[in-house]
Motif scaffolding. Sequence first.
Motif, PDB file in Angstrom:
ATOM      1  N   LEU A  39       0.859  -1.189   0.000  1.00 47.85           N
ATOM      2  CA  LEU A  39       0.000   0.000   0.000  1.00 47.85           C
ATOM      3  C   LEU A  39       0.888   1.230   0.000  1.00 47.85           C
ATOM      4  O   LEU A  39       1.778   1.363   0.840  1.00 47.85           O
ATOM      5  CB  LEU A  39      -0.898   0.004   1.241  1.00 47.85           C
ATOM      6  CG  LEU A  39      -1.791   1.238   1.430  1.00 47.85           C
ATOM      7  CD1 LEU A  39      -2.893   1.257   0.381  1.00 47.85           C
ATOM      8  CD2 LEU A  39      -2.387   1.243   2.829  1.00 47.85           C
ATOM      9  N   GLN A  41       1.055   5.684  -1.571  1.00 48.95           N
ATOM     10  CA  GLN A  41       0.299   6.855  -2.033  1.00 48.95           C
ATOM     11  C   GLN A  41       0.884   7.364  -3.344  1.00 48.95           C
ATOM     12  O   GLN A  41       0.980   8.565  -3.575  1.00 48.95           O
ATOM     13  CB  GLN A  41       0.326   7.970  -0.985  1.00 48.95           C
ATOM     14  CG  GLN A  41      -0.612   7.723   0.170  1.00 48.95           C
ATOM     15  CD  GLN A  41      -0.648   8.904   1.110  1.00 48.95           C
ATOM     16  OE1 GLN A  41       0.141   8.971   2.038  1.00 48.95           O
ATOM     17  NE2 GLN A  41      -1.553   9.829   0.856  1.00 48.95           N
ATOM     18  N   HIS A  46      -3.010   9.514  -4.115  1.00 47.59           N
ATOM     19  CA  HIS A  46      -4.072   8.738  -3.459  1.00 47.59           C
ATOM     20  C   HIS A  46      -3.493   7.397  -3.026  1.00 47.59           C
ATOM     21  O   HIS A  46      -2.508   6.913  -3.581  1.00 47.59           O
ATOM     22  CB  HIS A  46      -5.244   8.488  -4.425  1.00 47.59           C
ATOM     23  CG  HIS A  46      -6.043   9.713  -4.704  1.00 47.59           C
ATOM     24  ND1 HIS A  46      -7.021  10.171  -3.846  1.00 47.59           N
ATOM     25  CD2 HIS A  46      -6.012  10.576  -5.744  1.00 47.59           C
ATOM     26  CE1 HIS A  46      -7.568  11.263  -4.359  1.00 47.59           C
ATOM     27  NE2 HIS A  46      -6.965  11.532  -5.509  1.00 47.59           N
ATOM     28  N   TYR A  47      -4.143   6.779  -2.047  1.00 41.57           N
ATOM     29  CA  TYR A  47      -3.729   5.452  -1.623  1.00 41.57           C
ATOM     30  C   TYR A  47      -3.977   4.463  -2.754  1.00 41.57           C
ATOM     31  O   TYR A  47      -5.007   4.495  -3.420  1.00 41.57           O
ATOM     32  CB  TYR A  47      -4.472   5.029  -0.351  1.00 41.57           C
ATOM     33  CG  TYR A  47      -3.906   5.684   0.872  1.00 41.57           C
ATOM     34  CD1 TYR A  47      -2.888   5.077   1.602  1.00 41.57           C
ATOM     35  CD2 TYR A  47      -4.360   6.923   1.291  1.00 41.57           C
ATOM     36  CE1 TYR A  47      -2.354   5.684   2.718  1.00 41.57           C
ATOM     37  CE2 TYR A  47      -3.829   7.541   2.412  1.00 41.57           C
ATOM     38  CZ  TYR A  47      -2.827   6.918   3.120  1.00 41.57           C
ATOM     39  OH  TYR A  47      -2.300   7.525   4.218  1.00 41.57           O
ATOM     40  N   VAL A  49      -3.034   0.212  -4.047  1.00 40.68           N
ATOM     41  CA  VAL A  49      -2.516  -1.135  -3.811  1.00 40.68           C
ATOM     42  C   VAL A  49      -1.897  -1.607  -5.140  1.00 40.68           C
ATOM     43  O   VAL A  49      -2.621  -2.029  -6.035  1.00 40.68           O
ATOM     44  CB  VAL A  49      -3.631  -2.102  -3.366  1.00 40.68           C
ATOM     45  CG1 VAL A  49      -3.077  -3.516  -3.203  1.00 40.68           C
ATOM     46  CG2 VAL A  49      -4.280  -1.620  -2.073  1.00 40.68           C
ATOM     47  N   GLU A  72      -6.919  -2.011   3.455  1.00 38.84           N
ATOM     48  CA  GLU A  72      -8.007  -1.032   3.581  1.00 38.84           C
ATOM     49  C   GLU A  72      -7.969  -0.360   4.946  1.00 38.84           C
ATOM     50  O   GLU A  72      -8.191   0.847   5.045  1.00 38.84           O
ATOM     51  CB  GLU A  72      -9.364  -1.704   3.391  1.00 38.84           C
ATOM     52  CG  GLU A  72      -9.676  -2.084   1.976  1.00 38.84           C
ATOM     53  CD  GLU A  72     -11.019  -2.791   1.870  1.00 38.84           C
ATOM     54  OE1 GLU A  72     -11.978  -2.401   2.575  1.00 38.84           O
ATOM     55  OE2 GLU A  72     -11.114  -3.745   1.081  1.00 38.84           O
ATOM     56  N   CYS A  75      -5.430   2.398   5.020  1.00 41.58           N
ATOM     57  CA  CYS A  75      -5.701   3.539   4.143  1.00 41.58           C
ATOM     58  C   CYS A  75      -6.259   4.695   4.959  1.00 41.58           C
ATOM     59  O   CYS A  75      -7.246   4.544   5.668  1.00 41.58           O
ATOM     60  CB  CYS A  75      -6.696   3.127   3.053  1.00 41.58           C
ATOM     61  SG  CYS A  75      -7.166   4.472   1.950  1.00 41.58           S
ATOM     62  N   LYS A  79     -10.517   7.362  -0.468  1.00 38.96           N
ATOM     63  CA  LYS A  79     -10.610   6.437  -1.593  1.00 38.96           C
ATOM     64  C   LYS A  79      -9.365   5.565  -1.632  1.00 38.96           C
ATOM     65  O   LYS A  79      -8.261   6.032  -1.341  1.00 38.96           O
ATOM     66  CB  LYS A  79     -10.708   7.193  -2.921  1.00 38.96           C
ATOM     67  CG  LYS A  79     -11.969   8.008  -3.087  1.00 38.96           C
ATOM     68  CD  LYS A  79     -11.949   8.777  -4.388  1.00 38.96           C
ATOM     69  CE  LYS A  79     -11.257  10.101  -4.131  1.00 38.96           C
ATOM     70  NZ  LYS A  79     -11.386  11.049  -5.225  1.00 38.96           N
ATOM     71  N   LEU A  80      -9.572   4.323  -2.004  1.00 38.32           N
ATOM     72  CA  LEU A  80      -8.466   3.391  -2.188  1.00 38.32           C
ATOM     73  C   LEU A  80      -8.535   2.864  -3.625  1.00 38.32           C
ATOM     74  O   LEU A  80      -9.582   2.382  -4.054  1.00 38.32           O
ATOM     75  CB  LEU A  80      -8.575   2.227  -1.201  1.00 38.32           C
ATOM     76  CG  LEU A  80      -7.519   1.129  -1.316  1.00 38.32           C
ATOM     77  CD1 LEU A  80      -6.105   1.685  -1.145  1.00 38.32           C
ATOM     78  CD2 LEU A  80      -7.798   0.039  -0.290  1.00 38.32           C
ATOM     79  N   THR A  82      -6.728   0.563  -6.915  1.00 36.83           N
ATOM     80  CA  THR A  82      -5.861  -0.533  -7.304  1.00 36.83           C
ATOM     81  C   THR A  82      -6.087  -0.785  -8.785  1.00 36.83           C
ATOM     82  O   THR A  82      -6.952  -0.160  -9.403  1.00 36.83           O
ATOM     83  CB  THR A  82      -6.099  -1.804  -6.469  1.00 36.83           C
ATOM     84  OG1 THR A  82      -5.034  -2.746  -6.725  1.00 36.83           O
ATOM     85  CG2 THR A  82      -7.446  -2.432  -6.744  1.00 36.83           C
ATOM     86  N   THR A 122     -13.621   4.597   1.224  1.00 36.07           N
ATOM     87  CA  THR A 122     -13.303   4.085   2.552  1.00 36.07           C
ATOM     88  C   THR A 122     -14.014   4.922   3.613  1.00 36.07           C
ATOM     89  O   THR A 122     -14.590   5.969   3.307  1.00 36.07           O
ATOM     90  CB  THR A 122     -11.786   4.118   2.790  1.00 36.07           C
ATOM     91  OG1 THR A 122     -11.353   5.471   2.827  1.00 36.07           O
ATOM     92  CG2 THR A 122     -11.031   3.353   1.721  1.00 36.07           C
TER      93      THR A 122
END
Length: 124
Positions: A39, A41, A46-47, A49, A72, A75, A79-80, A82, A122
């Motif tokens: 994980l 940024q 933004h975060y 994966v 998660e 985070c 927002k997460l 990937t 999130t």
Amino acid sequence: MVSTGPETDATLAISVIAAQCWLATEPGDGASPVGYGVLNQNFFEHYFVPLIVVGEDSRRRGIGIAILRELETQCRGPKLFTSTNASNTPMRALLSQCGFVENGYIDNLDEGDRELIFVKRTSA
């Protein structure tokens, strides 16, 4: 643990040094890794994966879900994100099961295999 190639190995090494990698181990045996996730940024701040890996012998046991859920919880943004290749059906199923929705795509990273972007809102 599974090695997935020089680029992934380099990403993993950088992530470990930066404390951005989470390791999954066999229950009760912290010395037996079965998977890991990263994980950071690095996706437009933004975060994101960039990597989840589960050893072949450990797949279909919920480890990928556990890794993603732990990421998660780490985070700290609303927002997460990937991504995965369109051809990666198992990862797409995992993301859907965990509440991620498709949010766009990038062409020309892997020729003939579109990179799909996913997002999850999130509670952060």
